[in-house]
Design a protein around this motif. Structure first.
Motif, PDB file in Angstrom:
ATOM      1  N   LYS A 110      -0.013   6.401  13.713  1.00  0.00           N
ATOM      2  CA  LYS A 110      -1.243   6.203  14.481  1.00  0.00           C
ATOM      3  C   LYS A 110      -2.051   5.110  13.788  1.00  0.00           C
ATOM      4  N   LEU A 111      -2.169   3.974  14.458  1.00  0.00           N
ATOM      5  CA  LEU A 111      -2.849   2.815  13.873  1.00  0.00           C
ATOM      6  C   LEU A 111      -4.080   2.461  14.698  1.00  0.00           C
ATOM      7  N   PRO A 112      -5.105   1.905  14.051  1.00  0.00           N
ATOM      8  CA  PRO A 112      -6.268   1.443  14.818  1.00  0.00           C
ATOM      9  C   PRO A 112      -5.854   0.367  15.826  1.00  0.00           C
ATOM     10  N   SER A 113      -6.591   0.270  16.908  1.00  0.00           N
ATOM     11  CA  SER A 113      -6.242  -0.668  17.979  1.00  0.00           C
ATOM     12  C   SER A 113      -6.300  -2.121  17.519  1.00  0.00           C
ATOM     13  N   TRP A 114      -7.031  -2.394  16.447  1.00  0.00           N
ATOM     14  CA  TRP A 114      -7.184  -3.768  15.974  1.00  0.00           C
ATOM     15  C   TRP A 114      -6.178  -4.134  14.870  1.00  0.00           C
ATOM     16  N   VAL A 115      -5.208  -3.242  14.610  1.00  0.00           N
ATOM     17  CA  VAL A 115      -4.152  -3.516  13.632  1.00  0.00           C
ATOM     18  C   VAL A 115      -2.873  -3.854  14.388  1.00  0.00           C
ATOM     19  N   GLU A 116      -2.325  -5.018  14.123  1.00  0.00           N
ATOM     20  CA  GLU A 116      -1.150  -5.527  14.842  1.00  0.00           C
ATOM     21  C   GLU A 116       0.019  -5.662  13.864  1.00  0.00           C
ATOM     22  N   VAL A 117       1.087  -4.886  14.096  1.00  0.00           N
ATOM     23  CA  VAL A 117       2.269  -4.912  13.229  1.00  0.00           C
ATOM     24  C   VAL A 117       3.326  -5.820  13.846  1.00  0.00           C
ATOM     25  N   ASN A 118       3.848  -6.744  13.047  1.00  0.00           N
ATOM     26  CA  ASN A 118       4.856  -7.697  13.511  1.00  0.00           C
ATOM     27  C   ASN A 118       6.101  -7.593  12.629  1.00  0.00           C
ATOM     28  N   PRO A 119       7.046  -6.702  12.983  1.00  0.00           N
ATOM     29  CA  PRO A 119       8.220  -6.508  12.127  1.00  0.00           C
ATOM     30  C   PRO A 119       9.087  -7.755  11.976  1.00  0.00           C
ATOM     31  N   ASP A 120       9.179  -8.585  13.019  1.00  0.00           N
ATOM     32  CA  ASP A 120      10.086  -9.737  12.977  1.00  0.00           C
ATOM     33  C   ASP A 120       9.713 -10.737  11.886  1.00  0.00           C
ATOM     34  N   ASP A 121       8.413 -10.917  11.643  1.00  0.00           N
ATOM     35  CA  ASP A 121       8.022 -11.843  10.566  1.00  0.00           C
ATOM     36  C   ASP A 121       7.418 -11.104   9.371  1.00  0.00           C
TER      37      ASP A 121
END
Length: 227
Positions: A168-179
């Motif tokens: 569960k992450l805040p809406s303003w946290v964006e995770v980018n696994p590819d980079d």
């Protein structure tokens, strides 16, 4: 050779045959146990890989457009890791209430995400280390640099996929696994009365963290118009 001698010879032959031991195939129990152990280990590794990489209805949030906020800086904050960690702990404790899977994020000489995932019903703890960078727009990018997860040799990309999918992450946290990055979208972070934050400097080694709090442009225009 008379008949009695022939009978004696037959009896001797039969005795020799009886004394000859029967050859039985022996089973090497250690070899069987070793093969079973190898099979179990291979099966466990395959299970862990599938569990970590499986996709079960990914909850990928749509990425909002970058909002270039305009306003006037009203408060310049110079802080340190201890103060920021206390603020992060307070925020996450409230944000994660009722969540089955919890995690910690804190700052030392690098930013660290500490969490767990289950393997064969047992929790496995991991530490993911980041280098933070302040972007020109005031957002903060966390670049994953290393991973500690017991003896499992899992790639950073797969752990980030797990975080993106199950945490569960805040809406303003964006995770980018590819980079291998996590973006803290401060342009999407909302404060009361329209105040917003822009990061100015993050130097964890020298313990120097600086941010500015801004009044939105509409507020400053209204104040100027009322004078």
């Amino acid at each position: 050779m008379n008949e009695s001698e022939e009978k004696k010879e037959v009896k001797k032959t039969n005795r020799r045959r009886k004394k000859t031991p029967e050859v039985k195939k022996s089973i090497n129990h250690w070899k069987v146990a070793f093969l079973v152990l190898i099979g179990f280990l291979i099966g466990s590794i395959v299970f862990v890989f599938i569990r970590v990489t499986q996709v079960r209805e990914p909850n990928y949030k749509p990425i909002p457009e970058l909002v270039e906020k305009e306003g006037t800086p009203v408060i310049a904050i110079q802080s340190n890791k201890k103060q920021v960690n206390a603020l992060i702990d307070f925020y996450l404790e409230d944000f994660q209430k009722g969540s089955e899977i919890t995690y910690k994020f804190y700052l030392e000489n690098e930013a660290m995400l500490n969490g767990t995932f289950e393997v064969l019903g047992h929790p496995i703890q991991f530490y993911l280390y980041f280098d933070p960078y302040v972007m020109d727009n005031g957002n903060v990018q966390l670049k994953a640099k290393s991973l500690s997860v017991g003896t499992l040799g899992l790639p950073i990309k797969e752990i980030l996929k797990f975080v993106q999918r199950d945490y569960k992450l805040p809406s303003w946290v964006e995770v980018n696994p590819d980079d291998s990055t996590v973006l803290l979208r401060l342009d999407q972070f909302r404060m009361q009365n329209g105040l917003f934050i822009r990061a100015e400097k993050i130097n964890l080694v020298d313990d120097d963290i600086r941010m500015n709090i801004y009044l939105p442009k509409d507020s400053t225009d209204k104040k100027e118009g009322s004078n």
